[in-house]
Motif scaffolding. Structure first.
Motif, PDB file in Angstrom:
ATOM      1  N   ASP A   1      46.540 -20.160 -27.732  1.00  5.28           N
ATOM      2  CA  ASP A   1      45.472 -19.181 -27.555  1.00  5.28           C
ATOM      3  C   ASP A   1      44.388 -19.849 -26.723  1.00  5.28           C
ATOM      4  OD1 ASP A   1      43.861 -20.794 -29.217  1.00  5.28           O
ATOM      5  OD2 ASP A   1      44.342 -19.634 -31.005  1.00  5.28           O
ATOM      6  N   LYS A   2      43.284 -19.180 -26.564  1.00  4.14           N
ATOM      7  CA  LYS A   2      42.228 -19.655 -25.671  1.00  4.14           C
ATOM      8  C   LYS A   2      41.589 -20.965 -26.108  1.00  4.14           C
ATOM      9  CE  LYS A   2      38.915 -16.496 -27.928  1.00  4.14           C
ATOM     10  NZ  LYS A   2      38.156 -17.475 -28.695  1.00  4.14           N
TER      11      LYS A   2
ATOM     12  N   ARG B   1      43.876 -10.739 -31.275  1.00 10.06           N
ATOM     13  CA  ARG B   1      43.976 -11.743 -30.208  1.00 10.06           C
ATOM     14  C   ARG B   1      43.366 -11.264 -28.894  1.00 10.06           C
ATOM     15  NH1 ARG B   1      47.272 -16.139 -30.731  1.00 10.06           N
ATOM     16  NH2 ARG B   1      47.458 -16.143 -28.458  1.00 10.06           N
ATOM     17  N   GLU B   2      42.811 -10.079 -28.868  1.00 10.97           N
ATOM     18  CA  GLU B   2      42.215  -9.553 -27.638  1.00 10.97           C
ATOM     19  C   GLU B   2      40.744  -9.966 -27.574  1.00 10.97           C
ATOM     20  OE1 GLU B   2      44.763  -5.663 -26.533  1.00 10.97           O
ATOM     21  OE2 GLU B   2      43.631  -5.505 -28.416  1.00 10.97           O
ATOM     22  N   ARG B   3      40.576 -11.250 -27.331  1.00 13.49           N
ATOM     23  CA  ARG B   3      39.263 -11.884 -27.262  1.00 13.49           C
ATOM     24  C   ARG B   3      39.277 -12.891 -26.117  1.00 13.49           C
ATOM     25  NH1 ARG B   3      39.043  -8.414 -30.462  1.00 13.49           N
ATOM     26  NH2 ARG B   3      38.083  -8.360 -32.536  1.00 13.49           N
TER      27      ARG B   3
ATOM     28  N   SER C   1      42.517 -15.096 -24.890  1.00 10.99           N
ATOM     29  CA  SER C   1      43.751 -15.025 -25.673  1.00 10.99           C
ATOM     30  C   SER C   1      44.401 -13.684 -25.373  1.00 10.99           C
ATOM     31  CB  SER C   1      43.463 -15.137 -27.167  1.00 10.99           C
ATOM     32  OG  SER C   1      42.987 -16.414 -27.506  1.00 10.99           O
ATOM     33  N   TYR C   2      45.652 -13.550 -25.747  1.00  7.22           N
ATOM     34  CA  TYR C   2      46.363 -12.282 -25.553  1.00  7.22           C
ATOM     35  C   TYR C   2      47.446 -12.178 -26.619  1.00  7.22           C
ATOM     36  CZ  TYR C   2      49.167 -15.632 -22.768  1.00  7.22           C
ATOM     37  OH  TYR C   2      49.866 -16.739 -22.334  1.00  7.22           O
ATOM     38  N   PRO C   3      47.903 -10.975 -26.931  1.00  6.86           N
ATOM     39  CA  PRO C   3      48.980 -10.833 -27.930  1.00  6.86           C
ATOM     40  C   PRO C   3      50.249 -11.519 -27.450  1.00  6.86           C
ATOM     41  CG  PRO C   3      48.553  -8.754 -26.811  1.00  6.86           C
ATOM     42  CD  PRO C   3      47.469  -9.691 -26.387  1.00  6.86           C
TER      43      PRO C   3
ATOM     44  N   ASP D   1      34.448 -15.450 -28.116  1.00 10.17           N
ATOM     45  CA  ASP D   1      35.107 -14.363 -28.863  1.00 10.17           C
ATOM     46  C   ASP D   1      34.616 -12.986 -28.451  1.00 10.17           C
ATOM     47  OD1 ASP D   1      36.808 -16.012 -30.432  1.00 10.17           O
ATOM     48  OD2 ASP D   1      35.118 -16.506 -31.729  1.00 10.17           O
TER      49      ASP D   1
END
Length: 265
Positions: free
Chosen positions: A77-78, A49-51, A99-101, A41
């Motif tokens: 997501d990741k 979600r920018e992790r 992860s990304y939007p 994270d």
């Protein structure tokens, strides 16, 4: 009403027991995170979600692999893909899984920008060459990182040595007539702007990798990028993996000895 183009890009309906794959991936990823050397994270932006998760090999990393998940820019997501770091880690490479939007909260172009920001951030921590690998929509995002107009800082862009697109979608224009575009919100201008087949490649090696049991349009999308970038990128290799479909083709990254893992090296 479903169109022929919808069917052409539908994967789950043509793979037996398709739902079992997502459950298996999530369980394998969870178990892997429990034992791996990891930083979880890590924030690369302000959005929730920018992790990304960063997995580290024993000793100093020889370079960085960024693995970009798929889901047609709308899902996942990741957390479902951590175990795919096992193959590159065994060869001394650090692995970043972001992860990304997602659409429809953002447009595809904004996702491209977010992935670039994640790679820039991880590259501050891990030195050496960078390999960007992605699956399905993630293959598209990986290929965008190999374009001359990729949203990477100059120093990081110069470190990107290889792009490995697994079952990637490299021409977004056919998606304009699909039902999924009600969520993606693509218009022709954005589809052209974000299609790697219409972009100038940087000085990178390209590997396009697709299962020989995939839907014909997915196989065409991989061949198309390799054909167009041939003679423009530093090198190009196209592989149709035997006895693989859209879901199991990417699982070979978990195996350090697999041909797909070796393609990253």
């Amino acid at each position: 009403m479903e169109t022929p183009t919808d069917r052409a890009y539908e994967n789950s309906a043509y793979i037996p027991d398709a739902d079992a794959f997502t459950h298996r991936w999530a369980a394998a990823a969870r178990a892997f995170r429990a034992d791996a050397r990891r930083r979880l994270d890590v924030a690369y932006g302000l959005g929730p979600r920018e992790r990304y998760d960063l997995f580290l090999p024993e000793g100093a990393p020889r370079g960085l692999v960024a693995f970009i998940h798929g889901g047609y820019w709308m899902a996942f997501d990741k957390s479902s893909w951590s175990h795919l770091a096992a193959g590159p880690l065994a060869h001394g490479l650090a692995v970043m899984v972001p992860s990304y939007p997602l659409c429809p909260q953002v447009r595809v172009g904004a996702i491209v920008t977010a992935v670039g920001a994640a790679i820039d951030h991880a590259a501050e921590t891990v030195a050496g060459p960078i390999v960007v690998c992605g699956h399905s929509a993630g293959g598209h995002l990986a290929a965008r990182m190999g374009c001359r107009d990729a949203p990477l800082t100059e120093g990081v862009a110069a470190r990107v040595a290889r792009i490995v697109s697994v079952s990637g979608i490299h021409d977004l224009r056919p998606l304009l007539t699909t039902r999924m575009n009600e969520t993606l919100g693509l218009d022709l201008a954005e589809a052209r702007r974000e299609s790697p087949v219409l972009a100038d490649p940087a000085d990178v090696d390209l590997v396009t990798w697709v299962g020989d049991g995939e839907r014909p349009q997915l196989r065409r999308q991989s061949r198309l990028l390799s054909m167009i970038w041939e003679g423009l990128a530093r090198s190009v290799r196209h592989v149709e993996a035997p006895d693989r479909h859209h879901f199991d083709v990417v699982e070979d990254l978990a195996d350090p000895a697999s041909a797909l893992t070796r393609a990253l090296l």
